[in-house]
Design a protein around this motif. Structure first.
Motif, PDB file in Angstrom:
ATOM      1  N   GLN A  29       1.156  -1.095  -0.061  1.00 18.17           N
ATOM      2  CA  GLN A  29      -0.349  -0.255  -0.013  1.00 18.17           C
ATOM      3  C   GLN A  29       0.741   1.085   0.028  1.00 18.17           C
ATOM      4  O   GLN A  29       0.147   2.283  -0.530  1.00 18.17           O
ATOM      5  CB  GLN A  29      -0.390   0.363   1.139  1.00 18.17           C
ATOM      6  N   ASN A  30       1.886   1.244   0.353  1.00 18.18           N
ATOM      7  CA  ASN A  30       2.884   2.922   0.767  1.00 18.18           C
ATOM      8  C   ASN A  30       4.587   1.961   0.481  1.00 18.18           C
ATOM      9  O   ASN A  30       4.997   0.962   0.913  1.00 18.18           O
ATOM     10  CB  ASN A  30       2.499   3.666   1.845  1.00 18.18           C
ATOM     11  N   ALA A  31       5.589   2.987   0.892  1.00 14.21           N
ATOM     12  CA  ALA A  31       6.293   2.752   0.552  1.00 14.21           C
ATOM     13  C   ALA A  31       6.945   1.851   2.389  1.00 14.21           C
ATOM     14  O   ALA A  31       7.742   1.623   2.512  1.00 14.21           O
ATOM     15  CB  ALA A  31       7.410   3.955   0.462  1.00 14.21           C
ATOM     16  N   ASP A  63       4.979  -0.214   3.832  1.00 15.03           N
ATOM     17  CA  ASP A  63       4.872  -1.173   4.106  1.00 15.03           C
ATOM     18  C   ASP A  63       5.560  -2.150   2.989  1.00 15.03           C
ATOM     19  O   ASP A  63       6.082  -3.712   3.210  1.00 15.03           O
ATOM     20  CB  ASP A  63       3.338  -1.424   3.096  1.00 15.03           C
ATOM     21  N   GLN A 116       6.918  -2.349  -5.010  1.00 16.30           N
ATOM     22  CA  GLN A 116       7.052  -1.086  -5.078  1.00 16.30           C
ATOM     23  C   GLN A 116       4.597  -1.027  -4.655  1.00 16.30           C
ATOM     24  O   GLN A 116       5.292  -2.107  -5.199  1.00 16.30           O
ATOM     25  CB  GLN A 116       6.471  -0.039  -6.267  1.00 16.30           C
ATOM     26  N   PRO A 117       4.683   0.342  -4.181  1.00 11.91           N
ATOM     27  CA  PRO A 117       3.367   0.819  -4.252  1.00 11.91           C
ATOM     28  C   PRO A 117       2.607  -0.290  -5.292  1.00 11.91           C
ATOM     29  O   PRO A 117       3.210   0.259  -5.952  1.00 11.91           O
ATOM     30  CB  PRO A 117       3.166   1.400  -3.472  1.00 11.91           C
ATOM     31  N   PRO A 124      -3.511   4.919  -5.477  1.00 12.60           N
ATOM     32  CA  PRO A 124      -2.978   5.085  -4.072  1.00 12.60           C
ATOM     33  C   PRO A 124      -5.047   5.371  -3.895  1.00 12.60           C
ATOM     34  O   PRO A 124      -5.230   5.438  -2.698  1.00 12.60           O
ATOM     35  CB  PRO A 124      -2.390   6.515  -3.697  1.00 12.60           C
ATOM     36  N   PRO A 126      -7.143   1.632  -3.220  1.00 12.73           N
ATOM     37  CA  PRO A 126      -6.030   0.315  -2.283  1.00 12.73           C
ATOM     38  C   PRO A 126      -6.935  -0.452  -2.638  1.00 12.73           C
ATOM     39  O   PRO A 126      -5.923  -2.112  -1.748  1.00 12.73           O
ATOM     40  CB  PRO A 126      -6.260   1.305  -1.229  1.00 12.73           C
ATOM     41  N   ARG A 153      -0.380  -2.550  -9.695  1.00 14.30           N
ATOM     42  CA  ARG A 153      -0.176  -0.990 -10.698  1.00 14.30           C
ATOM     43  C   ARG A 153       0.103  -1.762 -11.902  1.00 14.30           C
ATOM     44  O   ARG A 153       0.446  -2.730 -12.162  1.00 14.30           O
ATOM     45  CB  ARG A 153       0.752  -0.657  -9.488  1.00 14.30           C
TER      46      ARG A 153
END
Length: 1016
Positions: free
Chosen positions: A817-819, A821, A834-835, A919, A922, A928
């Motif tokens: 979900q994000n950096a 994570d 990557q997210p 983003p 989610p 992605r």
């Protein structure tokens, strides 16, 4: 045999009788004012009835009686019964084992042929079980596990092969249709988890569903009997280890009036699901996003996106729905079938002629004087003749001729479907302003031009089958003894003719001022002609049999010993010949206790002559107990029939390879030794030879119970099977690559297959209303016991103990979900997540995602195929519905139809990709987006494995049979109008794809069919 002037008029018409025309109907006995001495003689009070099933096959042992029981008769070996003393108006009862299955009223007419429906549990027990080598036995007098699907239930399907009509119709049988392409729309059939061998009229024809011999005219087939256990398949010897055998019996003539049938059918075909490509605006938007995710700059400006959306620049900013451009929304299937059957005591015949025409989905164009669509036509003739040559000598000839003609676009349907996946909506216009085909440097093969401008291809297949037999009674030696000889020849040829053309495409560029310019790619070439033989084969078969069938008071004996030799030639290969001896012995006492033995002793010519694997012996035995015939159960009125049975045996499967015990070498031009005239090419050693390769084997146990209750209205069958497969061919998992050669398959695998199958049948009449229902289910478990597995340090990596064919891969835990994570999770070897990328579970906890984190993915539960049929008859109307499906089925989706922007980043994108991770999204169902192949996201994992439980409304049929008096006014015996549909509705747990055809294969079809049958 005395003539008859009576017909049985049905009082509960759940099945209309087929009545011979009244060519000599008597006049009334007298008329008013006629002197008694001139009155007509009274109507004779003797008539003969022929009792058959719905297919016209005679039924032996049907009891006919009037209501008082004073006059009775039992049908003989040809289904006929003579009843003197019956008066017009009397009600007659037809019974099987003390169960009344039909009531009729005698009326003035010629003798009837009374068709009984074998959905009735009692009537079904009169139908012989079709076993191997053209043998048969009463179903209550065998311990074998079998199930038959009859002519009437097969005919409800407007399909081109009987394999497509098996789905949902037999317990433990699964049929998955992998393509809807004309001439290639077969189903892959499995019996108890294994692909069966196909036997036609007692002769093993093929173990492959691809063989064109399976493309039967359904009106040719009397029954398809599924042989499931070791006892029923033992006589095939080394060719019976697979889960079972599909034993196809074609129709025969029966003595009596000629029966002529003509059927015309016309069906509309509608393709089911196919990936939905994005329009140009959504594609360009997503493409920009993918480039940004990969660290690249967008290529489409806001102005470009606006032009894709408003369509104001169709040349520079095209938006083409390529699916509509090259595929039709529907196509047509037409079938015309003529059949005739009949005979007398000296000869019987069945003849059928059929023409089938099936159009494909490819668009055509008026610019061509030839057809470029993927169409298919078939012409079939069948002739089965049985002759009573003398009192003791019978013979027969069974002939089949089939011509199959296929047509396709020059670039082929396969290429066009692949191009559909790889061509985005904005790639190029169909036509430029000047009418030329559009194209670009990247996309030089215009998809529409591939469809209509690439020429055409034709395929011609020819199949011929000729079977002959002679059978001689040896009653002079001992009653019931006979000898039979059989010969068969089967030939198949497939020839391709290619008349291809090349075409040019052009990139149109329009400057701000001036005329458009065109950049050419490719050339417009002349038609190139070529032909080739894709395959040719022929098979010869010889058989000699000695049989014995006799009843000694309470003792019944049925035995046969068969010697056979079958030799198959395919293309330039040396013949594959299977030779051996087979036999079956069946004994029953008072038709209560049954004991059976069967064996196959045979082998093939592709093993060493001096080896121990040349011939194998495969025995089987079975016991059955008709417990309902015991005196202590005869008083139980609720119990109509009950049989307990079991069988055990050893089976074999011959898979010798092509003389794999001989080491082979092939020349290669890649490496040279020396120079000039003495140059020698290198010899490459092929797969290593193995001299001890033998058959695959299985030990099989079956336990079953079969019965009927409630006056035979409710029937049931329940079976348990347990099979140990061993000596399965596979490569050693621990083979080293240091040798640099391919290793051979060896007999080292061991599998365990076990489960249960069950079926319930119900039929009952309420006045004019008849109801019937059938439900079947199979529970199919499997386990890998041994596969010479390589060393794997963790239990979850091991294949041993898992279901056969179990998928292995990474266990997906959702999406990053994000950096933070990403930083807090295990690292991935060779990749920086990557997210939006897929997150995988670190199974061994070492902080690294690698091969040690691969485990069984997806369900390990048993596969459960099932089918439910319900129907009704009311007066002339009949209606039936078949629901079919599979539980615990999973599919792995991958490739160009599932991943976005494949084909080096220039491929298509589809509707499911709109739900990609961002983003703001989610909980997306797709990671992605990026260009080309993503090593992390497209690795084999549970993310792409989907539950594919489904149920189809597989078949619906509604028919109306016109009253007999109306038909006879038109000088015909019967007229039936019917509508049926196949693949009408689908209910799937994962409904984005079709549960049978996915990953963008040619979609299977929904067929809406209207037909008319006329009997003369």
């Amino acid at each position: 045999m005395a003539g008859s002037n009576y017909v049985l008029a049905q009082t509960s018409p759940t099945q209309a009788p087929i009545v011979a025309p009244a060519t000599n109907a008597p006049a009334p006995a007298s008329t008013p004012g006629t002197p008694p001495e001139l009155a007509k003689p009274p109507i004779p009070t003797v008539f003969t009835a022929s009792v058959t099933d719905e297919n016209g096959e005679p039924l032996t042992g049907v009891h006919l009686a009037n209501e008082s029981g004073s006059i009775a008769a039992v049908t003989d070996s040809v289904g006929q019964a003579e009843m003197p003393g019956i008066n017009a108006g009397e009600t007659l009862l037809l019974s099987v084992e003390n169960s009344v299955v039909r009531r009729f009223v005698a009326g003035a007419d010629q003798k009837p042929i009374i068709a009984l429906d074998t959905k009735n549990a009692a009537v079904a027990r009169l139908k012989p079980v079709r076993l191997l080598f053209n043998t048969s036995i009463r179903p209550d007098l065998t311990a074998a596990s079998t199930q038959s699907i009859y002519y009437r239930d097969l005919q409800k399907f407007p399909v081109t092969t009987f394999l497509n009509a098996l789905a949902g119709q037999a317990a433990g049988v699964q049929a998955i249709q992998l393509s809807g392409r004309p001439s290639d729309d077969f189903s892959v059939v499995s019996v108890l988890g294994w692909n069966p061998t196909i036997v036609i009229d007692g002769i093993a024809r093929s173990s492959s569903s691809l063989d064109p011999v399976t493309s039967f005219d359904l009106e040719e087939i009397e029954s398809v009997t599924v042989l499931k256990d070791a006892l029923s398949t033992a006589m095939l010897g080394v060719r019976n280890t697979n889960g079972g055998i599909l034993n196809v019996t074609t129709r025969r003539g029966t003595p009596g009036q000629p029966r002529i049938s003509f059927t015309v059918q016309s069906a509309t075909q509608q393709p089911l699901k196919f990936p939905k490509a994005l329009d140009a605006y959504d594609y360009a938007t997503l493409y920009n996003e993918a480039r940004v995710n990969d660290g690249l700059a967008p290529v489409y400006t806001q102005a470009d996106l606006a032009l894709y959306q408003n369509g104001q620049d169709p040349i520079g900013h095209p938006n083409v729905n390529w699916r509509d451009q090259v595929l039709k929304k529907s196509s047509q299937l037409n079938r015309y079938t003529f059949s005739a059957s009949g005979g007398n005591q000296f000869s019987k015949y069945f003849v059928s002629l059929e023409h089938l025409s099936q159009s494909g989905l490819l668009q055509t164009s008026d610019i061509n004087k030839y057809n470029t669509s993927n169409d298919y036509k078939a012409y079939t003739v069948r002739s089965n003749i049985d002759l009573q040559l003398s009192k003791k000598l019978t013979g027969g000839i069974r002939l089949l001729g089939r011509i199959l003609n296929g047509n396709d676009a020059g670039s082929t349907t396969t290429t066009i479907l692949s191009s559909l996946l790889n061509t985005p909506a904005n790639a190029y216009p169909v036509f430029n302003t000047n009418g030329s085909y559009g194209g670009t440097q990247q996309f030089q093969n215009n998809l529409y031009a591939q469809t209509v401008g690439s020429g055409y291809r034709q395929n011609y297949k020819r199949n011929v089958i000729a079977d002959f037999y002679l059978q001689r009674s040896l009653d002079e030696l001992t009653p019931g003894l006979f000898v039979r000889g059989t010969g068969s020849y089967y030939a198949s040829l497939s020839e391709n003719i290619a008349r291809n053309k090349t075409f040019a495409t052009f990139l149109q560029t329009t400057p701000a001022t001036g005329n458009p310019t065109y950049q050419q790619f490719g050339t417009n070439g002349d038609q190139a002609n070529g032909n080739s033989i894709s395959y040719q084969s022929n098979t010869t078969y010889l058989e000699a049999a000695l049989g014995y069938n006799r009843q000694f008071a309470a003792h019944g004996l049925n035995a046969i010993v068969v010697g056979s030799r079958q030799s198959a030639n395919t293309d330039s290969d040396l013949p594959y010949t299977v030779t051996g001896l087979s036999g079956r012995f069946s004994y029953n006492y008072q038709q209560k206790y049954v004991a059976e033995l069967a064996f196959g002793l045979n082998g093939s010519n592709r093993y060493p002559d001096n080896g121990s694997t040349k011939y194998g012996f495969f025995p089987a035995a079975g016991l059955a107990w008709n417990i309902s015939r015991e005196s202590f159960l005869e008083s139980q009125k609720w119990l109509s029939f009950l049989k307990l049975y079991t069988s055990i045996g050893l089976t074999g499967n011959d898979n010798p390879g092509y003389f794999s015990y001989i080491q082979t070498y092939f020349d290669t031009p890649a490496v040279y030794f020396g120079t000039g005239a003495g140059t020698q090419s290198a010899n490459t050693e092929q797969v290593l030879a193995t001299i001890d390769r033998t058959w695959e084997k299985a030990r099989k146990l079956t336990l079953g119970v079969q019965g009927a209750v409630l006056d035979n209205h409710l029937g049931f069958t329940l079976e348990y099977y347990n099979s140990l497969y061993y000596d399965m061919l596979q490569q050693r998992g621990r083979s080293t690559t240091l040798l640099g050669q391919l290793y051979p398959d060896e007999n080292i695998g061991r599998y365990h297959f076990y489960g249960v199958t069950g079926q319930l049948t119900y039929q009952q009449s309420f006045g004019n209303l008849g109801l019937f229902a059938t439900a079947n289910i199979g529970v199919q478990n499997s386990r890998v016991l041994s596969i010479d597995e390589v060393y794997r340090p963790y239990e979850w990596m091991q294949r041993t103990g898992q279901p056969v064919g179990q998928s292995f891969g990474y266990v997906a835990e959702g999406l990053f979900q994000n950096a933070a994570d990403v930083a807090g999770h295990a690292t991935t070897v060779g990749y920086t997540p990557q997210p939006g990328d897929i997150k995988y579970k670190d199974l061994n906890g070492d902080g690294i995602i690698d091969q040690f984190d691969q485990a069984a993915i997806g369900s390990t539960k048993p596969s459960i195929p099932f089918g439910v049929t319900v129907g009704a008859r009311w007066k002339g109307f009949d209606f039936s519905v078949l629901l079919q499906g599979v539980l615990n089925r999973q599919v792995y989706l991958q490739g160009n139809s599932e991943y976005a922007f494949q084909n080096n980043g220039f491929g298509g994108a589809f509707e499911q990709h709109l739900d990609r991770w961002t983003p703001s999204n989610p909980n997306a169902t797709y990671p992605r987006v990026g260009l080309g192949n993503n090593l992390n996201n497209f690795a084999t994992s549970s993310f792409w494995l989907h539950n594919n439980n489904y149920m189809r409304l597989k078949n619906v049929e509604l028919g109306y049979t016109f009253p007999l008096n109306l038909s006879q006014r038109a000088r015909v015996q019967g007229v039936r109008l019917f509508f049926n549909a196949t693949n009408l509705l689908t209910f799937s747990q994962y409904d984005r794809i079709d549960p049978e055809v996915y990953n963008a294969a040619y979609p299977i079809q929904r067929l809406l069919n209207l037909g008319l049958n006329i009997k003369l």
